[in-house]
Design a protein around this motif. Structure first.
Motif, mmCIF file in Angstrom:
data_model
loop_
_atom_site.group_PDB
_atom_site.id
_atom_site.type_symbol
_atom_site.label_atom_id
_atom_site.label_comp_id
_atom_site.label_asym_id
_atom_site.label_seq_id
_atom_site.Cartn_x
_atom_site.Cartn_y
_atom_site.Cartn_z
ATOM 1 N N SER A 196 6.022 -1.574 -11.948
ATOM 2 C CA SER A 196 6.062 -2.992 -11.361
ATOM 3 C C SER A 196 7.210 -3.291 -10.226
ATOM 4 N N ASN A 197 8.334 -2.357 -10.243
ATOM 5 C CA ASN A 197 9.382 -2.543 -9.366
ATOM 6 C C ASN A 197 9.065 -1.563 -8.214
ATOM 7 N N SER A 198 8.186 -0.718 -8.088
ATOM 8 C CA SER A 198 7.902 0.136 -7.201
ATOM 9 C C SER A 198 7.327 -0.136 -5.803
ATOM 10 N N ILE A 199 7.551 0.440 -4.587
ATOM 11 C CA ILE A 199 6.723 0.108 -3.523
ATOM 12 C C ILE A 199 6.648 1.397 -2.835
ATOM 13 N N ILE A 200 5.463 1.538 -2.181
ATOM 14 C CA ILE A 200 4.857 2.496 -1.404
ATOM 15 C C ILE A 200 4.624 2.069 0.001
ATOM 16 N N LYS A 201 5.232 2.528 0.966
ATOM 17 C CA LYS A 201 4.863 1.837 2.294
ATOM 18 C C LYS A 201 5.175 2.795 3.394
ATOM 19 N N ILE A 222 1.909 -1.978 -2.270
ATOM 20 C CA ILE A 222 1.693 -1.014 -1.444
ATOM 21 C C ILE A 222 1.437 -1.800 -0.074
ATOM 22 N N GLU A 223 2.533 -1.232 1.060
ATOM 23 C CA GLU A 223 2.382 -1.949 2.198
ATOM 24 C C GLU A 223 2.227 -0.949 3.358
ATOM 25 N N ASN A 224 1.321 -1.419 4.468
ATOM 26 C CA ASN A 224 1.195 -0.484 5.713
ATOM 27 C C ASN A 224 0.781 0.930 5.445
ATOM 28 N N CYS A 225 -0.302 1.000 4.503
ATOM 29 C CA CYS A 225 -0.720 2.387 4.189
ATOM 30 C C CYS A 225 -2.280 2.648 4.740
ATOM 31 N N LEU A 226 -2.550 3.817 5.320
ATOM 32 C CA LEU A 226 -3.818 4.345 5.622
ATOM 33 C C LEU A 226 -4.319 5.259 4.868
ATOM 34 N N ASN A 227 -5.447 5.215 4.489
ATOM 35 C CA ASN A 227 -5.948 6.428 4.025
ATOM 36 C C ASN A 227 -7.517 6.733 4.748
#
Length: 386
Positions: free
Chosen positions: A262-267, A293-298
């Motif tokens: 819950s406290n994690s961030i992927i950006k 999850i912020e500013n991520c592209l797949n």
């Protein structure tokens, strides 16, 4: 050692030196006989040379003026001595690693980091001024006749962890899967990372990707299905990409990350030229996201043999913003979407869009709960583009 009381005791000790590691020379404390006795000193030196080999270099005996009965023999065995010795230490004030050559048989030519970057030339010291975080760092020292020495240091206790290459990414993954959740630590990617280079092809017309049989399959970071370990820090891709991710199994929680807390961030990260196939909870970045999850592209291909399959995440119970998917997403059961297979209660999604093909294929040739942004949601989606 206890003081030696006689010449015969010294002789016995010298004869017993075989097999001992002696870094500092031999100390003889002989009561009753002056250490300036040339006969005794020479005999001791000769005995020592006979023990360690004929190529020994013996400096002149050093007389301890405080104890005229002690003689220190400074002996270097050139057969056993490494041509280069050195240490690496962390300067915590400047957050830099300092490399020092503490012994050399020949002059030093270069000191390099593990990527081959020159840190110093024709010097016995160097400083790594690159952005530094927790992790294992290795340095290479080369002398002018080609001898090579690897010096390593493990840095711990800092609030950042740097990932400059695939090797360090794997080390980071292994630490998370061993139980380090990286709480309070920011992981920073400093370059594009390529997996399985030369081991896959892309069809220009269909954009399908095919990996070779010897391609290495990726084990997710936070392999929740096998050990319940998750990532709880911040991963900042700094706008770089990871390509060539290959997963092909029947397991749950599959993606670059298996599960994040819950406290994690992927950006600020992109995934491209990848193919990820699992069973349930499958996504390009995370199988199961409880964090942000912020500013991520797949743009990679995502396949699920079960339910809850998404281009960015399989299921989200956290926050998503400014993410988009252009890769094909296929699921064989239900909850299939371009951004997420499912947004669970509490998820907030803002400024996300999908341009990839979303396909549901159950036993009847279709899938249930299939959508451009998500297959199933029970909360809020803002500024969406389907």
């Amino acid at each position: 050692y206890k003081p030696l009381t006689s010449k015969s005791a010294v002789t016995t000790k010298v004869n017993n030196m075989k097999g001992e590691e002696n870094k500092y020379g031999f100390i003889a404390n002989i009561v009753g006989v002056s250490a300036t006795d040339d006969s005794l000193t020479q005999t001791t030196i000769e005995q020592y040379i006979n023990v360690i080999g004929n190529n020994a270099i013996v400096a002149s005996p050093i007389i301890d003026i405080e104890n005229t009965y002690r003689t220190i023999l400074n002996v270097v065995d050139t057969n056993k001595q490494e041509p280069i010795k050195g240490i690496a230490t962390l300067n915590e004030d400047d957050l830099q690693i300092e490399i020092e050559v503490t012994y050399r048989k020949n002059e030093i030519s270069k000191i390099l980091d593990e990527n081959g970057t020159m840190l110093s030339e024709n010097l016995t010291t160097a400083i790594d001024t690159n952005l530094l975080g927790n992790g294992n760092y290795k340095y290479i020292v080369i002398d002018n006749v080609g001898n090579i020495k690897e010096i390593s240091i493990k840095v711990e206790g800092l609030k950042i962890y740097i990932i400059p290459n695939l090797k360090r990414l794997k080390e980071f993954r292994d630490e998370v899967n061993a139980g380090n959740d990286f709480s309070g630590i920011t992981v920073i990617q400093t370059a594009d990372i390529q997996m399985n280079e030369g081991k896959y092809t892309i069809n220009e017309e269909t954009e399908e990707i095919t990996f070779t049989e010897d391609a290495e399959q990726w084990e997710p970071i936070g392999n929740y299905i096998s050990n319940r370990h998750t990532f709880n820090g911040t991963y900042d891709g700094k706008g770089y990409t990871i390509s060539g991710i290959y997963i092909d199994n029947d397991l749950e929680y599959q993606g670059l990350f298996g599960m994040i807390s819950s406290n994690s961030i992927i950006k600020n990260l992109g995934i491209k030229e990848s193919k990820i196939t699992g069973k349930n909870y499958v996504g390009g970045f995370v199988g199961d996201s409880r964090g942000t999850i912020e500013n991520c592209l797949n743009s990679g291909i995502i396949n699920g043999k079960g339910y809850t399959i998404g281009g960015i995440v399989g299921i989200s119970i956290g926050t998503m913003g400014n993410c988009y998917n252009t890769g094909k997403v296929t699921g064989e059961m239900y909850h299939i979407g371009g951004i997420a297979g499912e947004f669970y209660n509490g998820t907030s999604v803002t400024n996300c869009y999908n341009m990839g093909n979303i396909v549901g294929l159950d036993i009847n040739g279709r899938g249930d709960y299939v959508g451009g942004i998500c297959g199933n949601f029970s909360r809020y989606i803002y500024n969406k583009l389907l």
